[in-house]
Design a protein around this motif. Structure first.
Motif, PDB file in Angstrom:
ATOM      1  N   LEU A 178       0.842  -1.201   0.000  1.00  0.00           N
ATOM      2  CA  LEU A 178       0.000   0.000   0.000  1.00  0.00           C
ATOM      3  C   LEU A 178       0.878   1.252   0.000  1.00  0.00           C
ATOM      4  O   LEU A 178       1.190   1.801   1.054  1.00  0.00           O
ATOM      5  N   PRO A 179       1.299   1.718  -1.166  1.00  0.00           N
ATOM      6  CA  PRO A 179       2.109   2.949  -1.199  1.00  0.00           C
ATOM      7  C   PRO A 179       1.364   4.130  -0.586  1.00  0.00           C
ATOM      8  O   PRO A 179       1.976   5.041  -0.030  1.00  0.00           O
ATOM      9  N   GLY A 180       0.029   4.130  -0.677  1.00  0.00           N
ATOM     10  CA  GLY A 180      -0.766   5.217  -0.111  1.00  0.00           C
ATOM     11  C   GLY A 180      -1.161   4.998   1.334  1.00  0.00           C
ATOM     12  O   GLY A 180      -1.942   5.781   1.889  1.00  0.00           O
ATOM     13  N   GLY A 181      -0.638   3.928   1.966  1.00  0.00           N
ATOM     14  CA  GLY A 181      -0.858   3.687   3.378  1.00  0.00           C
ATOM     15  C   GLY A 181      -2.300   3.359   3.728  1.00  0.00           C
ATOM     16  O   GLY A 181      -3.043   2.767   2.936  1.00  0.00           O
ATOM     17  N   VAL A 182      -2.708   3.755   4.924  1.00  0.00           N
ATOM     18  CA  VAL A 182      -4.030   3.406   5.451  1.00  0.00           C
ATOM     19  C   VAL A 182      -5.140   3.985   4.582  1.00  0.00           C
ATOM     20  O   VAL A 182      -6.165   3.341   4.350  1.00  0.00           O
ATOM     21  N   ASP A 183      -4.958   5.208   4.086  1.00  0.00           N
ATOM     22  CA  ASP A 183      -5.987   5.811   3.231  1.00  0.00           C
ATOM     23  C   ASP A 183      -6.238   4.963   1.994  1.00  0.00           C
ATOM     24  O   ASP A 183      -7.391   4.781   1.571  1.00  0.00           O
ATOM     25  N   GLU A 184      -5.166   4.434   1.408  1.00  0.00           N
ATOM     26  CA  GLU A 184      -5.330   3.587   0.227  1.00  0.00           C
ATOM     27  C   GLU A 184      -6.072   2.305   0.586  1.00  0.00           C
ATOM     28  O   GLU A 184      -6.937   1.835  -0.158  1.00  0.00           O
ATOM     29  N   TYR A 185      -5.736   1.739   1.741  1.00  0.00           N
ATOM     30  CA  TYR A 185      -6.423   0.522   2.190  1.00  0.00           C
ATOM     31  C   TYR A 185      -7.920   0.765   2.340  1.00  0.00           C
ATOM     32  O   TYR A 185      -8.752  -0.043   1.882  1.00  0.00           O
ATOM     33  N   LEU A 186      -8.288   1.871   2.953  1.00  0.00           N
ATOM     34  CA  LEU A 186      -9.710   2.177   3.143  1.00  0.00           C
ATOM     35  C   LEU A 186     -10.412   2.385   1.802  1.00  0.00           C
ATOM     36  O   LEU A 186     -11.571   1.984   1.631  1.00  0.00           O
ATOM     37  N   GLU A 192      10.598   5.813  -8.869  1.00  0.00           N
ATOM     38  CA  GLU A 192       9.932   5.510 -10.142  1.00  0.00           C
ATOM     39  C   GLU A 192       9.105   4.234 -10.034  1.00  0.00           C
ATOM     40  O   GLU A 192       7.976   4.158 -10.535  1.00  0.00           O
ATOM     41  N   LEU A 193       9.676   3.217  -9.381  1.00  0.00           N
ATOM     42  CA  LEU A 193       8.943   1.957  -9.200  1.00  0.00           C
ATOM     43  C   LEU A 193       7.693   2.173  -8.344  1.00  0.00           C
ATOM     44  O   LEU A 193       6.628   1.605  -8.621  1.00  0.00           O
ATOM     45  N   GLU A 194       7.825   3.000  -7.308  1.00  0.00           N
ATOM     46  CA  GLU A 194       6.667   3.258  -6.443  1.00  0.00           C
ATOM     47  C   GLU A 194       5.603   4.070  -7.172  1.00  0.00           C
ATOM     48  O   GLU A 194       4.405   3.864  -6.962  1.00  0.00           O
ATOM     49  N   GLN A 195       6.030   4.986  -8.053  1.00  0.00           N
ATOM     50  CA  GLN A 195       5.060   5.753  -8.841  1.00  0.00           C
ATOM     51  C   GLN A 195       4.320   4.844  -9.818  1.00  0.00           C
ATOM     52  O   GLN A 195       3.101   4.966 -10.005  1.00  0.00           O
ATOM     53  N   GLU A 196       5.069   3.916 -10.437  1.00  0.00           N
ATOM     54  CA  GLU A 196       4.423   2.954 -11.335  1.00  0.00           C
ATOM     55  C   GLU A 196       3.412   2.103 -10.568  1.00  0.00           C
ATOM     56  O   GLU A 196       2.312   1.820 -11.064  1.00  0.00           O
ATOM     57  N   THR A 197       3.783   1.719  -9.343  1.00  0.00           N
ATOM     58  CA  THR A 197       2.859   0.946  -8.502  1.00  0.00           C
ATOM     59  C   THR A 197       1.588   1.739  -8.240  1.00  0.00           C
ATOM     60  O   THR A 197       0.470   1.195  -8.344  1.00  0.00           O
TER      61      THR A 197
END
Length: 607
Positions: free
Chosen positions: A491-499, A588-593
């Motif tokens: 979850l690159p966006g952390g808890v917010d992404e999970y929700l 770059e890899l995290e942005q692609e994710t």
């Protein structure tokens, strides 16, 4: 703002302790007040007196005429043989409660996954807590008094509750009093904070973050006052020698002055030092889960998990109850064997788990704390490099909030929070290099949570955390993963992404169920069933194929990011250019994710 209730000169005492002495305070329309303080200082007692559930030994509580107060207590008082439906709506006819927007919102937000006719005796602690909340929240109250409302709730239920309380009343209407140790919840909901300490209740403006800022400034001013008092004789002598003193102005609290207190505070963790030390203690190999699946009978819990834990990695694991979090932790510590795939462990790995139970204390219950720690190692190294310091177990206990007097207390007589802290101490003194924390915040107040976080900041090893406490999870970990549909997902966006992902999942399920019902209903029905016909057969297959490809690519990206982050520890730390290039590749890899996950969400909604 209109007055709702007031307390005048409240006094409360037990045979051995005065809890409150002449406390006066009030609640106005629009107040959203969080109540914090150390365990045992009287937070729940204060709430009970204000809600008129408990009579004070002195003073009085006055309530505006007609004010309705709703109370949620910590204790579960619902009968086991009652059904969920009857506990929530009683004998109210379905056409009445189903036509009430608030009741529908509460039931959907808290009870959507529970069978309406299930007996309460068959539910877990968290499910019963949701029923108690739903029963209270569907009512029409001017004041809500909530005692630890987030206990046993998962992160999604806590997020829903915060949103409900924020929109329940108009801005200048209603009143909320909430005792909680959940600091994210305090910041999200409360506009004022009451700190209970030393027989008084001290008010602060704002939620938890603002309260901490003001408390730091208060403590700084107190320290300055003490320093002035201690230097009084020297200053008096200097005045006699120099003549009349210059006039000075009193310092006043200003928010920007408080901000200067944290302006020069370094990063909470020196990640490079900690990772270097973790590599030296662990080597490059920690625990690798290679194409691992776990099934219990015919039910598969985890499906083809690929995860390589790095030395010094600090990871939070998210997932609904029953998603497989405990199974995943069991794979790491060796308590669970995979049904397929392989678990590979480094030769020097030493795993320790802080469980929700207190197993480590069972054999020590009759012994005083002093005796228990006397059997363990004599020193514990805290920190890294030039800042490393040797602490005795007694000093470590002091860091965790124990007083010298409590060292003589038998373990069985400690409070729940004290037992939890002693349990962590026993584990740390065993010097593991992989630490698993399973719901570690239970029974701890906000001060003790901060002490635990401070201790973990200097702990050099791989840390895996499962917790519904969002503040704690984001504070002690550097990245988060979620178990979704039996798979482990970064979850690159952390808890917010999970929700967001969980909301998309629930929306997709609701749409699927709704579309199925529509097709079997009248031909003239419209709505979600119409949206299912947007994709043709060829488009549907193409979307499913793209979705599978994205999931495969996300798995590979997660591995590449983890591998490159591990390699950073071996890189020459003086080579800033090389380190910068490596970080650029990782970014770059995290942005692609992140881009792929956005596309995954779009496809999921379309499907």
């Amino acid at each position: 703002m209109a007055h709702l209730l007031g307390a005048e000169a409240l006094h409360l005492e037990y045979p051995t302790k005065v809890v409150f002495d002449s406390v006066t305070l009030g609640v106005e329309e629009g107040d959203r007040i969080g109540i914090v303080g150390r365990n045992g200082d009287g937070k729940s007692s204060l709430l009970a007196m204000l809600a008129r559930r408990r009579e004070p030994d002195g003073g009085r509580v006055t309530v505006r005429g007609g004010t309705r107060i709703g109370v949620l207590e910590q204790a579960d008082t619902l009968p086991d043989d009652e059904t969920i439906g009857h506990a929530v709506v009683g004998e109210t006819p379905e056409h009445e409660w189903a036509g009430d927007a608030r009741t529908r919102d509460v039931i959907a937000g808290l009870l959507g996954d529970l069978p309406w006719d299930a007996r309460l005796g068959s539910l877990s602690g968290g499910q019963r807590r949701r029923v108690s909340l739903a029963r209270l929240l569907r009512g029409d109250h001017d004041i809500l008094a909530l005692d630890e409302p987030t206990n046993h709730l998962d992160m999604e239920a806590i997020t829903w509750l915060a949103g409900h309380l924020k929109r329940r009343w108009a801005v200048n209407a209603g009143g909320l009093l909430v005792v909680t140790h959940d600091r994210w919840f305090l910041d999200e909901v409360c506009t004022a904070t009451w700190e209970v300490h030393d027989r008084i209740v001290e008010p602060f403006e704002g939620g938890y973050a603002a309260y901490i800022l003001q408390r730091v400034e208060r403590d700084r001013q107190a320290a300055a006052s003490e320093a002035r008092r201690q230097n009084l004789a020297r200053k008096e002598l200097a005045w006699l020698r120099r003549g009349a003193p210059a006039r000075t102005s009193k310092p006043k609290f200003r928010i920007d002055a408080a901000n200067t207190l944290i302006a020069d505070v370094p990063e909470i963790r020196n990640r490079v030092d900690l990772q270097s030390l973790a590599v030296s203690r662990l080597g490059k190999d920690v625990v690798d889960l290679l194409d691992v699946s776990v099934a219990y009978g015919d039910r598969e819990v985890l499906h083809r998990i690929e995860w390589r834990l790095a030395p010094g990695e600090r990871t939070g694991i998210l997932g609904v109850n029953g998603a497989g979090k405990s199974t995943l932790l069991g794979l790491i510590d060796g308590a669970v064997d995979p049904s397929s795939g392989r678990v590979k462990r480094g030769k020097t790995v030493k795993v320790a788990t802080l469980t929700q139970r207190l197993d480590e204390l069972e054999e020590h219950l009759a012994d005083p704390v002093r005796v228990v720690i006397g059997r363990l190692r004599t020193t514990y190294t805290l920190g890294t490099g030039s800042k490393a310091q040797e602490l005795t177990p007694g000093q470590l206990l002091e860091r965790l909030g124990f007083s010298s007097a409590q060292l003589s207390t038998p373990v069985k007589d400690l409070s729940g929070g004290q037992k939890r802290r002693l349990q962590l101490l026993l584990i740390l003194l065993d010097q593991p290099n992989v630490l698993i924390l399973d719901e570690p915040t239970n029974d701890l107040d906000t001060d003790m949570l901060a002490a635990m976080e401070d201790l973990l900041d200097s702990w050099p090893g791989t840390l895996i955390v499962v917790s519904h406490d969002r503040y704690f999870l984001e504070r002690v970990t550097d990245q988060q993963y979620a178990i979704l549909d039996r798979r482990l997902r970064h979850l690159p966006g952390g808890v917010d992404e999970y929700l967001r992902l969980r909301a998309a999942q629930e929306s997709a399920r609701s749409s699927s169920a709704s579309s199925g019902g529509t097709r079997s209903g009248s031909a003239g029905s419209t709505g979600s069933a119409a949206s299912t016909s947007v994709l043709s057969g060829a488009e549907l297959r193409a979307a499913q194929k793209e979705l599978a490809a994205i999931e495969r690519r996300l798995g590979k990206l997660s591995e590449q990011i983890a591998t490159r982050r591990t390699a950073l520890a071996d890189h020459d730390q003086a080579d800033y250019v090389g380190l910068g290039k490596e970080m650029a590749v990782i970014n770059e890899l995290e942005q692609e994710t992140a881009d792929l996950e956005e596309r995954w969400l779009e496809l999921g909604e379309a499907l």
